[in-house]
Enzyme design. Structure first.
Site, PDB file in Angstrom:
ATOM      1  N   SER A  40       0.867  -1.180   0.000  1.00  0.00           N
ATOM      2  CA  SER A  40       0.000   0.000   0.000  1.00  0.00           C
ATOM      3  C   SER A  40       0.907   1.235   0.000  1.00  0.00           C
ATOM      4  O   SER A  40       1.039   1.932   0.974  1.00  0.00           O
ATOM      5  CB  SER A  40      -0.919  -0.006   1.220  1.00  0.00           C
ATOM      6  OG  SER A  40      -0.174   0.036   2.411  1.00  0.00           O
ATOM      7  N   HIS A 153      -3.435  -6.013   3.002  1.00  0.00           N
ATOM      8  CA  HIS A 153      -2.471  -6.989   3.525  1.00  0.00           C
ATOM      9  C   HIS A 153      -3.100  -8.344   3.840  1.00  0.00           C
ATOM     10  O   HIS A 153      -2.423  -9.235   4.347  1.00  0.00           O
ATOM     11  CB  HIS A 153      -1.793  -6.452   4.797  1.00  0.00           C
ATOM     12  CG  HIS A 153      -0.836  -5.332   4.514  1.00  0.00           C
ATOM     13  ND1 HIS A 153      -0.197  -4.636   5.514  1.00  0.00           N
ATOM     14  CD2 HIS A 153      -0.413  -4.783   3.344  1.00  0.00           C
ATOM     15  CE1 HIS A 153       0.584  -3.703   4.978  1.00  0.00           C
ATOM     16  NE2 HIS A 153       0.461  -3.776   3.673  1.00  0.00           N
ATOM     17  N   GLN A 161      -6.184  -1.585   7.576  1.00  0.00           N
ATOM     18  CA  GLN A 161      -5.028  -2.445   7.334  1.00  0.00           C
ATOM     19  C   GLN A 161      -4.374  -3.032   8.581  1.00  0.00           C
ATOM     20  O   GLN A 161      -4.020  -4.202   8.595  1.00  0.00           O
ATOM     21  CB  GLN A 161      -4.007  -1.634   6.537  1.00  0.00           C
ATOM     22  CG  GLN A 161      -2.778  -2.367   6.071  1.00  0.00           C
ATOM     23  CD  GLN A 161      -1.886  -1.460   5.232  1.00  0.00           C
ATOM     24  OE1 GLN A 161      -2.135  -1.234   4.057  1.00  0.00           O
ATOM     25  NE2 GLN A 161      -0.843  -0.928   5.835  1.00  0.00           N
ATOM     26  N   GLU A 162      -4.180  -2.197   9.613  1.00  0.00           N
ATOM     27  CA  GLU A 162      -3.381  -2.680  10.744  1.00  0.00           C
ATOM     28  C   GLU A 162      -4.001  -2.321  12.092  1.00  0.00           C
ATOM     29  O   GLU A 162      -4.318  -1.169  12.343  1.00  0.00           O
ATOM     30  CB  GLU A 162      -1.962  -2.083  10.680  1.00  0.00           C
ATOM     31  CG  GLU A 162      -1.288  -2.379   9.354  1.00  0.00           C
ATOM     32  CD  GLU A 162       0.073  -1.714   9.204  1.00  0.00           C
ATOM     33  OE1 GLU A 162       0.660  -1.271  10.215  1.00  0.00           O
ATOM     34  OE2 GLU A 162       0.546  -1.644   8.054  1.00  0.00           O
ATOM     35  N   GLU A 203       1.902  -9.416   7.379  1.00  0.00           N
ATOM     36  CA  GLU A 203       2.780  -8.943   8.446  1.00  0.00           C
ATOM     37  C   GLU A 203       2.701  -9.818   9.695  1.00  0.00           C
ATOM     38  O   GLU A 203       3.188  -9.449  10.760  1.00  0.00           O
ATOM     39  CB  GLU A 203       2.471  -7.476   8.762  1.00  0.00           C
ATOM     40  CG  GLU A 203       2.733  -6.591   7.539  1.00  0.00           C
ATOM     41  CD  GLU A 203       2.746  -5.105   7.835  1.00  0.00           C
ATOM     42  OE1 GLU A 203       2.267  -4.697   8.915  1.00  0.00           O
ATOM     43  OE2 GLU A 203       3.232  -4.353   6.981  1.00  0.00           O
ATOM     44  N   ASP A 240      -3.348   1.585  11.930  1.00  0.00           N
ATOM     45  CA  ASP A 240      -3.003   2.129  10.620  1.00  0.00           C
ATOM     46  C   ASP A 240      -4.049   1.666   9.622  1.00  0.00           C
ATOM     47  O   ASP A 240      -3.915   0.603   9.027  1.00  0.00           O
ATOM     48  CB  ASP A 240      -1.608   1.689  10.170  1.00  0.00           C
ATOM     49  CG  ASP A 240      -1.300   2.215   8.761  1.00  0.00           C
ATOM     50  OD1 ASP A 240      -2.071   3.065   8.258  1.00  0.00           O
ATOM     51  OD2 ASP A 240      -0.300   1.786   8.156  1.00  0.00           O
ATOM     52  N   GLU A 284      -2.220   6.094  12.465  1.00  0.00           N
ATOM     53  CA  GLU A 284      -1.387   6.383  11.289  1.00  0.00           C
ATOM     54  C   GLU A 284      -2.269   6.436  10.040  1.00  0.00           C
ATOM     55  O   GLU A 284      -3.180   5.613   9.900  1.00  0.00           O
ATOM     56  CB  GLU A 284      -0.349   5.266  11.164  1.00  0.00           C
ATOM     57  CG  GLU A 284       0.496   5.317   9.897  1.00  0.00           C
ATOM     58  CD  GLU A 284       1.375   4.066   9.778  1.00  0.00           C
ATOM     59  OE1 GLU A 284       1.767   3.499  10.820  1.00  0.00           O
ATOM     60  OE2 GLU A 284       1.658   3.662   8.640  1.00  0.00           O
ATOM     61  N   ASP A 311       2.101   8.544   7.010  1.00  0.00           N
ATOM     62  CA  ASP A 311       2.912   7.556   6.281  1.00  0.00           C
ATOM     63  C   ASP A 311       2.860   7.893   4.783  1.00  0.00           C
ATOM     64  O   ASP A 311       3.728   8.605   4.283  1.00  0.00           O
ATOM     65  CB  ASP A 311       2.378   6.144   6.583  1.00  0.00           C
ATOM     66  CG  ASP A 311       2.972   5.066   5.697  1.00  0.00           C
ATOM     67  OD1 ASP A 311       3.982   5.329   5.032  1.00  0.00           O
ATOM     68  OD2 ASP A 311       2.425   3.938   5.660  1.00  0.00           O
ATOM     69  N   LYS A 336      10.254   5.042   6.640  1.00  0.00           N
ATOM     70  CA  LYS A 336      10.562   3.841   5.868  1.00  0.00           C
ATOM     71  C   LYS A 336      11.702   4.212   4.929  1.00  0.00           C
ATOM     72  O   LYS A 336      11.519   5.064   4.046  1.00  0.00           O
ATOM     73  CB  LYS A 336       9.345   3.434   5.033  1.00  0.00           C
ATOM     74  CG  LYS A 336       8.154   2.890   5.829  1.00  0.00           C
ATOM     75  CD  LYS A 336       6.926   2.816   4.931  1.00  0.00           C
ATOM     76  CE  LYS A 336       5.782   2.023   5.534  1.00  0.00           C
ATOM     77  NZ  LYS A 336       4.513   2.256   4.803  1.00  0.00           N
ATOM     78  N   HIS A 364       8.864  -1.223   9.194  1.00  0.00           N
ATOM     79  CA  HIS A 364       9.171  -2.217   8.157  1.00  0.00           C
ATOM     80  C   HIS A 364       8.258  -1.954   6.946  1.00  0.00           C
ATOM     81  O   HIS A 364       7.464  -1.016   6.961  1.00  0.00           O
ATOM     82  CB  HIS A 364       8.915  -3.629   8.696  1.00  0.00           C
ATOM     83  CG  HIS A 364       7.483  -3.863   9.100  1.00  0.00           C
ATOM     84  ND1 HIS A 364       6.921  -5.088   9.272  1.00  0.00           N
ATOM     85  CD2 HIS A 364       6.469  -2.980   9.358  1.00  0.00           C
ATOM     86  CE1 HIS A 364       5.665  -4.975   9.615  1.00  0.00           C
ATOM     87  NE2 HIS A 364       5.361  -3.715   9.675  1.00  0.00           N
ATOM     88  N   ARG A 365       8.349  -2.801   5.908  1.00  0.00           N
ATOM     89  CA  ARG A 365       7.371  -2.798   4.827  1.00  0.00           C
ATOM     90  C   ARG A 365       6.616  -4.120   4.874  1.00  0.00           C
ATOM     91  O   ARG A 365       7.067  -5.080   5.496  1.00  0.00           O
ATOM     92  CB  ARG A 365       8.042  -2.666   3.438  1.00  0.00           C
ATOM     93  CG  ARG A 365       8.824  -1.396   3.195  1.00  0.00           C
ATOM     94  CD  ARG A 365       8.061  -0.109   3.423  1.00  0.00           C
ATOM     95  NE  ARG A 365       6.811   0.090   2.702  1.00  0.00           N
ATOM     96  CZ  ARG A 365       6.594   1.027   1.811  1.00  0.00           C
ATOM     97  NH1 ARG A 365       7.566   1.855   1.457  1.00  0.00           N
ATOM     98  NH2 ARG A 365       5.401   1.193   1.254  1.00  0.00           N
ATOM     99  N   SER A 366       5.487  -4.184   4.173  1.00  0.00           N
ATOM    100  CA  SER A 366       4.742  -5.449   4.184  1.00  0.00           C
ATOM    101  C   SER A 366       5.515  -6.554   3.450  1.00  0.00           C
ATOM    102  O   SER A 366       5.392  -7.729   3.768  1.00  0.00           O
ATOM    103  CB  SER A 366       3.351  -5.267   3.587  1.00  0.00           C
ATOM    104  OG  SER A 366       3.423  -4.634   2.336  1.00  0.00           O
ATOM    105  N   LYS A 387       7.241  -0.172  14.348  1.00  0.00           N
ATOM    106  CA  LYS A 387       6.359  -1.285  14.000  1.00  0.00           C
ATOM    107  C   LYS A 387       7.115  -2.190  13.043  1.00  0.00           C
ATOM    108  O   LYS A 387       7.684  -1.727  12.054  1.00  0.00           O
ATOM    109  CB  LYS A 387       5.026  -0.799  13.421  1.00  0.00           C
ATOM    110  CG  LYS A 387       5.094   0.022  12.139  1.00  0.00           C
ATOM    111  CD  LYS A 387       3.680   0.212  11.567  1.00  0.00           C
ATOM    112  CE  LYS A 387       3.703   0.692  10.136  1.00  0.00           C
ATOM    113  NZ  LYS A 387       2.357   0.826   9.559  1.00  0.00           N
TER     114      LYS A 387
HETATM  115  P1  PGA Z   1       3.219  -1.234   3.007  1.00  0.00           P
HETATM  116  O1  PGA Z   1       2.327  -1.075   4.303  1.00  0.00           O
HETATM  117  O2  PGA Z   1       4.587  -1.650   3.409  1.00  0.00           O
HETATM  118  O3  PGA Z   1       2.455  -2.268   2.244  1.00  0.00           O
HETATM  119  O4  PGA Z   1       3.208   0.112   2.316  1.00  0.00           O
HETATM  120  C1  PGA Z   1       2.797  -0.566   5.499  1.00  0.00           C
HETATM  121  C2  PGA Z   1       2.075   0.668   5.934  1.00  0.00           C
HETATM  122  O5  PGA Z   1       1.120   1.138   5.269  1.00  0.00           O
HETATM  123  O6  PGA Z   1       2.457   1.223   6.951  1.00  0.00           O
HETATM  124 ZN    ZN Z   2       0.982   2.951   6.889  1.00  0.00          ZN
END
Ligand code: PGA
Ligand code: ZN
Length: 425
Positions: A40, A153, A161-162, A203, A240, A284, A311, A336, A364-366, A387
Site C-alpha cells: 500500500s 495486507h 489495514q493494521e 505482516e 493504521d 497512522e 505515512d 521507511k 518495516h514494509r509489508s 512497528k
Molecule cells: P506497506 O504497508 O509496506 O504495504 O506500504 C505498510 C504501511 O502502510 O504502513
Molecule cells: Zn501505513
C-alpha cells in the site's frame, strides 16, 4: 575505500524479487543489505524499479535495478574513498540525477547506501546503531505489534489495514516483547473460541473475517485482558487504516465490508469516537494522502490527544514533511528507508521532524527480508517506538531479536521508552 559493490536479485517475504547488495571495503570488511518493498505504497514514494517483463515474476523482476548497481554505481564508487555516509549518498543522488530516483531505481540505490553503512560500522568496530546515531543512542522502543491484518495486507473482510498492540507497560524491551507475544497467543485463543480463522496476513497478524471493523479492536482488548494485562495501562492500541487505499472521488470507500462511501468528516468523527471508546494512543494515515484539508481537521480534532502519524502522507520525504509542519498537519512521521531511498535522507527527515516537535515512528514494509537495519535505526535516533510485525513470521521477529541483542549490549545505559514514547500519551 570501496573495493567492490555487487547486487543481485533475491526474494522478499511475499516471494517477490527484491535487491540485495554486498559491498566490500579495501581493508576486507563487508556489508550486506536487503531492500524491503511495500504493497500500500504512497504516490510520492521514491521509484521502485521493476523490470516489467511479464515472462519473469509477473513483471516484478529487479534485474535492471541490479544491473544499475553493478555498472553505473559500481563504476563510480569502486576504488573511491568516502569519508562519510553523507558523501557516498550525495554521490548516489548525483549519479541518479532525478528527484524520485527513477533513473537508477531507489531499490538499488538504497541497497548500496545501507550496505555501505554496515561495512563502515564493521570497519570502525562500531555497532550499526552507534554508527548511525552516535554516542547518545540509548532508547529502547515500544514494539507496536500488528496483531490483526486487513486492507490490502489480507484476504479478509476488514477494511482497515493494521490493528496493533503497544505493550508500553513493561520496564524493558525484552519484557515488552514478552507481553506482546503473550497477548498475540491469547488473541489466537479468543479468535478460535469464536470460530474465526487464525491464519495470518502479510505482516504476521491474524486475518479473520469479522462482523465489523470495531470487532477487530474488541477481540484485541479481549486478548489483552485474557493475557492478564490492563488495556490502556499496560497495553494500548495503535491503528493504521492506510486510508489512502480507501480514497475514491474525494470520499472513503469501506471497500471490503459494507462497500459504503463516507465523507472525510465522517471518518474523522469515527476516529474521534473510537479514541473516546478505546485505549488508542496512535493513529497512522487516518486519512488519505490527497486529503490535506481533511488532515487539518483530523489534526485539530485529535492532534492534542493522540499521536497522528503521516505515512503515505509524507513518504519519509523532508520536503513533504516541511509542508506538513507548515500546514500543521499530523504530529508524527512514519519512517521507511525505501520511501526515500538513502540512509542520509532518512536521517535528515528524522532530524527535521524532531526539530519541529514531531515524533518519528520507524517501520518495516509489508514485503520484508531478514535484514534488521531498522532495528538499529530505531535505537540510533531514539525513536521510542517502531512497528515491525506481529508475534510470528521470521522476517519480522528477527528485528525484535536484534533489538533484544542491542538492549543486552546496552545494559547499564539503555532505557525503555514506555508510554511516553507516544505523543500526548
Ligand atoms: P506497506 O504497508 O509496506 O504495504 O506500504 C505498510 C504501511 O502502510 O504502513
Ligand atoms: Zn501505513
Amino acid at each position: 575505500k570501496i573495493a567492490k559493490v555487487r547486487a543481485m536479485e533475491i526474494l522478499d517475504s511475499r516471494g517477490n524479487p527484491t535487491v540485495e547488495v554486498d559491498l566490500k571495503l579495501e581493508n576486507g570488511t563487508t556489508g550486506r543489505a536487503m531492500v524491503p518493498s511495500g504493497a500500500s505504497t504512497g504516490e510520492r514514494e521514491a521509484f521502485e524499479m521493476r523490470d516489467g517483463d511479464p515472462k519473469r515474476y509477473g513483471g516484478k523482476g529487479v534485474l535492471k535495478a541490479v544491473e544499475n548497481v553493478n555498472t553505473v554505481i559500481a563504476n563510480k564508487t569502486v576504488g573511491r574513498c568516502f569519508g562519510s555516509q553523507r558523501e557516498l549518498d550525495l554521490l548516489l543522488l548525483e549519479l541518479d540525477g532525478t528527484a524520485n530516483k527513477s533513473n537508477l531505481g531507489a531499490n538499488g540505490i538504497l541497497g548500496v547506501s545501507m550496505a555501505f553503512a554496515r561495512a563502515m560500522a564493521t570497519a570502525t568496530n562500531t555497532p550499526l546503531y552507534r554508527y548511525l546515531g552516535g554516542s547518545n543512542a540509548y532508547l529502547m522502543p515500544v514494539p507496536c505489534m500488528n496483531v490483526i491484518n486487513g486492507g490490502r495486507h489480507a484476504d479478509n473482510n476488514v477494511d482497515f489495514q493494521e490493528f496493533m498492540i503497544a505493550p508500553h507497560g513493561a520496564t524493558s524491551f525484552r519484557e515488552s516483547i514478552r507481553m506482546g507475544a503473550e497477548v498475540f497467543h491469547a488473541l489466537k485463543e479468543v479468535l478460535k473460541k469464536k470460530g474465526y480463522s487464525t491464519g495470518v496476513g502479510d505482516e504476521g497478524g491474524f486475518a479473520p473475517d469479522l462482523k465489523s471493523n470495531e470487532e477487530a479492536v474488541e477481540v484485541i482488548l479481549e486478548g489483552i485482558t485474557k493475557a492478564g494485562y490492563r488495556p490502556g495501562d499496560d497495553v494500548s492500541i495503535c491503528l493504521d487504516p492506510a486510508s489512502s487505499e480507501l480514497w475514491e472521488d474525494g470520499k472513503y470507500r469501506l471497500f471490503k465490508s459494507t462497500k459504503e462511501l463516507i465523507t472525510s468528516d465522517d471518518l474523522v468523527k469515527q476516529w474521534d469516537s473510537w479514541v473516546r471508546q478505546y485505549p488508542i494512543v496512535l493513529l497512522e494515515d487516518g486519512l488519505a494522502e490527497n486529503d490535506w484539508e481533511g488532515w487539518k481537521n483530523l489534526t485539530q480534532t485529535l492532534g492534542s490527544r493522540i499521536e497522528l502519524v503521516g505515512d503515505d502522507l509524507f513518504c519519509t520525504n523532508k520536503a513533504i514533511l516541511a509542508e506538513g509542519i507548515e500546514k500543521e498537519v499530523a504530529n508524527s512521521i512514519l519512517i521507511k528507508l525505501n520511501q526515500i531511498g538513502t540512509v542520509t535522507e532518512t536521517l535528515e527527515t528524522i532530524e527535521l521532524a524532531y526539530k519541529n516537535g514531531y515524533n518519528a515512528f520507524v517501520s518495516h514494509r509489508s514485503g520484508e527480508t531478514v535484514d534488521t537495519f531498522i532495528a538499529d535505526l530505531t535505537v540510533a535516533v531514539n525513536a521510542g517506538h517502531l512497528k515491525t510485525g506481529s508475534g510470528c513470521r521470521g522476517e519480522r521477529i528477527e528485528k525484535f531479536n536484534q533489538l533484544m541483542r542491542i538492549e543486552q549490549e546496552l545494559v547499564g545505559s539503555a532505557a525503555f521508552a514506555g508510554k511516553s514514547a507516544f505523543k500526548n500519551a
